[in-house]
Design an enzyme around this catalytic site. Structure first.
Site, PDB file in Angstrom:
ATOM      1  N   LYS A 205       0.876  -1.178   0.000  1.00  0.00           N
ATOM      2  CA  LYS A 205       0.000   0.000   0.000  1.00  0.00           C
ATOM      3  C   LYS A 205       0.912   1.226   0.000  1.00  0.00           C
ATOM      4  O   LYS A 205       0.980   1.984   0.974  1.00  0.00           O
ATOM      5  CB  LYS A 205      -0.967  -0.030   1.196  1.00  0.00           C
ATOM      6  CG  LYS A 205      -2.383   0.360   0.803  1.00  0.00           C
ATOM      7  CD  LYS A 205      -3.394   0.053   1.873  1.00  0.00           C
ATOM      8  CE  LYS A 205      -4.655   0.873   1.650  1.00  0.00           C
ATOM      9  NZ  LYS A 205      -5.508   0.394   0.537  1.00  0.00           N
ATOM     10  N   GLU A 241      -7.386  -4.969 -10.895  1.00  0.00           N
ATOM     11  CA  GLU A 241      -8.081  -4.287  -9.797  1.00  0.00           C
ATOM     12  C   GLU A 241      -8.862  -3.098 -10.324  1.00  0.00           C
ATOM     13  O   GLU A 241      -8.695  -2.691 -11.465  1.00  0.00           O
ATOM     14  CB  GLU A 241      -7.057  -3.709  -8.802  1.00  0.00           C
ATOM     15  CG  GLU A 241      -6.370  -4.713  -7.946  1.00  0.00           C
ATOM     16  CD  GLU A 241      -5.710  -4.036  -6.750  1.00  0.00           C
ATOM     17  OE1 GLU A 241      -6.421  -3.390  -5.958  1.00  0.00           O
ATOM     18  OE2 GLU A 241      -4.487  -4.148  -6.626  1.00  0.00           O
TER      19      GLU A 241
HETATM   20  C1  LIG Z   1      -6.576  -0.402   0.058  1.00  0.00           C
HETATM   21  C2  LIG Z   1      -6.715  -1.002  -1.291  1.00  0.00           C
HETATM   22  C3  LIG Z   1      -7.587  -2.053  -1.581  1.00  0.00           C
HETATM   23  C4  LIG Z   1      -8.613  -2.556  -0.612  1.00  0.00           C
HETATM   24  O1  LIG Z   1      -8.092  -3.015   0.575  1.00  0.00           O
HETATM   25  P1  LIG Z   1      -9.042  -3.099   1.858  1.00  0.00           P
HETATM   26  O2  LIG Z   1      -8.139  -3.632   2.901  1.00  0.00           O
HETATM   27  O3  LIG Z   1     -10.142  -4.016   1.521  1.00  0.00           O
HETATM   28  O4  LIG Z   1      -9.517  -1.717   2.123  1.00  0.00           O
HETATM   29  C5  LIG Z   1      -7.543  -2.624  -2.859  1.00  0.00           C
HETATM   30  N1  LIG Z   1      -6.724  -2.168  -3.801  1.00  0.00           N
HETATM   31  C6  LIG Z   1      -5.884  -1.138  -3.572  1.00  0.00           C
HETATM   32  C7  LIG Z   1      -4.984  -0.691  -4.664  1.00  0.00           C
HETATM   33  C8  LIG Z   1      -5.873  -0.528  -2.310  1.00  0.00           C
HETATM   34  O5  LIG Z   1      -5.078   0.506  -2.093  1.00  0.00           O
END
Ligand SMILES: *Cc1c(COP(=O)(O)O)cnc(C)c1O
Length: 361
Positions: A205, A241
Site C-alpha cells: 500500500k 483491480e
Molecule cells: C486499500 C486497497 C484495496 C482494498 O483493501 P481493503 O483492505 O479491503 O480496504 C484494494 N486495492 C488497492 C490498490 C488498495 O489501495
C-alpha cells in the site's frame, strides 16, 4: 462531501530512532463538535486546518520528494448500543508491517498498530468526536451510514537525496466519513494505464502507486464512469483491480472469481473477508487469472471491494469502446447479499461469528 478531511483532535505519532519506536498522542486545538458546527465556515476551516499542521516535522523528506511512504485505511463503526468497533485492525497491522518492510523501513509492531487505532478512536470519542448509530441506516442496509476513518501512514525523516527511510514516523489520524461512491453511476471502464508491474510495488500500500490510480480514475470520471479497471502489465489481458479496490466477478457458471494475489495486486482485507464469507456459504470461490474476454463473456454480476467501497456493484464494463452490461444493469442478488452481510457485521446487525470486530469503548 463523502470523504472530506476534518482531522479529529487526537493524533498518534511514533518515531523510530536509536533502534526503537517512541510514541505519543497529540491533542490539537478543538472546541466541542457542536460548537465547531456552529462556527463560521472560515473559522471552522482555519481550526480544522490547524489540526493538520505539524511545524515540528521536516518539510523536505523522502516522502514529500519521492513518494516513499505507505499507508493503511480502516474504519471504526458505530454500534447500536452506543459503542464503536474497529473491523479487523489486526489484518491491517500485518499488512502495514509488510508494506514498511517492502519499502525497507523498520516495520511498525503489530500490537502497537492495533492499540494506536483503538486509542485514537477512544480518545477522540471522549472529546465528543465520533459517529453515532442511527436507526434509519437499517432501512437502506447502511448504504448511507457514517463511520470513523482511521488512516495510519508513514512519513520519512528529513532528507533530499533519493534514499530509503531509516527513521520514519508513523502517524494515525481519524476523520469522519460517509458513503464513498456516489450512486448515480455504476459503470466502469477498462483503462489503458498500468497500475503495477511484476517485481514492482503493487502489492504494497505504497503512496507512489496511487498517482497512476488517481490519473486513471479522473479520466474515467471525466468520461462519465464511476470506476476504472486495470489490466495486467505483461499481457494486457488479465483483470487486476479497480482504482483502489479489488474486483470480483460472479460468473454464469456459479463461480465467484477474483484475481489471484501476486506482486501486482493489493491484498485487501475486504477481499479476504468476502472470500471467507462466501466460501462458508458453500459458494465456489476462485482466486485465479481472469481475462477481460472471459469477464465480458461470462459475468453475471461484478463488484469492487475495499474499506471505503464496501462491496460496490459494477453494472457495466466498457473495453475498447464496447460496453457490456451485467445483470441488465441492476445490482445482482449475490452482490447485494455480500454488501449487506459485510455492512451488517460491521454495524453489529449480524452476529460477528468470526470475532472480526475489536471494541473501542
Ligand atoms: C486499500 C486497497 C484495496 C482494498 O483493501 P481493503 O483492505 O479491503 O480496504 C484494494 N486495492 C488497492 C490498490 C488498495 O489501495
Amino acid at each position: 462531501m463523502a470523504f472530506a478531511l476534518n482531522t479529529y483532535p487526537v493524533t498518534f505519532r511514533s518515531r523510530f530512532s536509536g533502534g526503537k519506536w517512541s510514541s505519543e498522542y497529540i491533542e490539537k486545538p478543538h472546541r466541542t463538535p457542536e460548537e465547531e458546527a456552529a462556527m463560521s465556515e472560515k473559522d471552522r476551516t482555519a481550526l480544522e486546518s490547524s489540526r493538520n499542521n505539524y511545524d515540528d516535522m521536516p518539510l523536505v523528506n523522502y516522502t514529500s520528494q519521492y513518494g516513499l511512504a505507505c499507508f493503511e485505511g480502516l474504519k471504526a463503526f458505530p454500534q447500536k448500543n452506543g459503542s464503536l468497533a474497529i473491523f479487523r485492525p489486526d489484518r491491517n497491522a500485518v499488512r502495514f508491517a509488510r508494506s514498511m518492510e517492502g519499502l525497507c523501513m523498520p516495520p511498525f509492531p503489530q500490537e502497537s498498530f492495533v492499540s494506536a487505532c483503538v486509542e485514537t478512536v477512544k480518545r477522540n470519542a471522549a472529546l465528543g468526536f465520533l459517529a453515532r448509530y442511527r436507526d434509519e441506516w437499517e432501512k437502506d442496509s447502511f448504504m448511507t451510514a457514517d463511520s470513523i476513518y482511521i488512516r495510519p501512514f508513514t512519513i520519512s525523516e528529513g532528507g533530499i537525496g533519493v534514499n530509503l527511510s531509516r527513521e520514519p514516523y508513523v502517524m494515525v489520524i481519524n476523520t469522519p466519513v460517509s458513503a464513498y461512491f456516489s450512486s448515480d453511476s455504476c459503470d466502469a471502464v477498462v483503462t489503458d494505464r498500468i497500475r503495477a508491474t511484476p517485481k514492482g510495488t503493487g502489492w504494497i500500500k505504497a503512496c507512489s502507486n496511487y498517482v497512476i490510480s488517481a490519473l486513471a480514475k479522473s479520466e474515467a470520471l471525466r468520461d462519465g464512469y464511476m470506476e476504472c479497471v486495470f489490466l495486467d502489465a505483461t499481457y494486457r489481458s488479465y483483470i487486476e483491480e479497480g482504482s483502489s479496490c479489488n474486483i470480483f466477478f460472479y460468473l454464469k457458471s456459479g463461480e465467484l472469481v477474483t484475481p489471484e494475489l501476486g506482486d501486482t495486486i493489493l491484498p485487501g482485507i475486504t477481499r479476504e473477508s468476502i472470500i471467507e464469507l462466501t466460501r462458508d456459504r458453500g459458494l465456489k470461490v476462485s482466486q485465479r487469472k481472469i481475462s477481460i474476454d472471459e469477464a465480458l463473456e461470462e459475468t453475471k454480476e461484478c463488484f469492487v471491494s475495499g474499506t471505503a467501497a464496501g462491496a460496490t456493484p459494477i453494472c457495466s464494463l466498457t473495453y475498447h469502446g464496447k460496453k457490456v452490461q451485467f445483470n441488465g444493469g441492476r445490482t445482482g442478488s449475490l452482490t447485494s447479499d455480500i454488501r449487506d452481510t459485510i455492512k451488517g457485521i460491521q454495524y453489529g446487525r449480524l452476529p460477528d461469528t468470526k470475532g472480526w470486530l475489536v471494541p473501542v469503548v
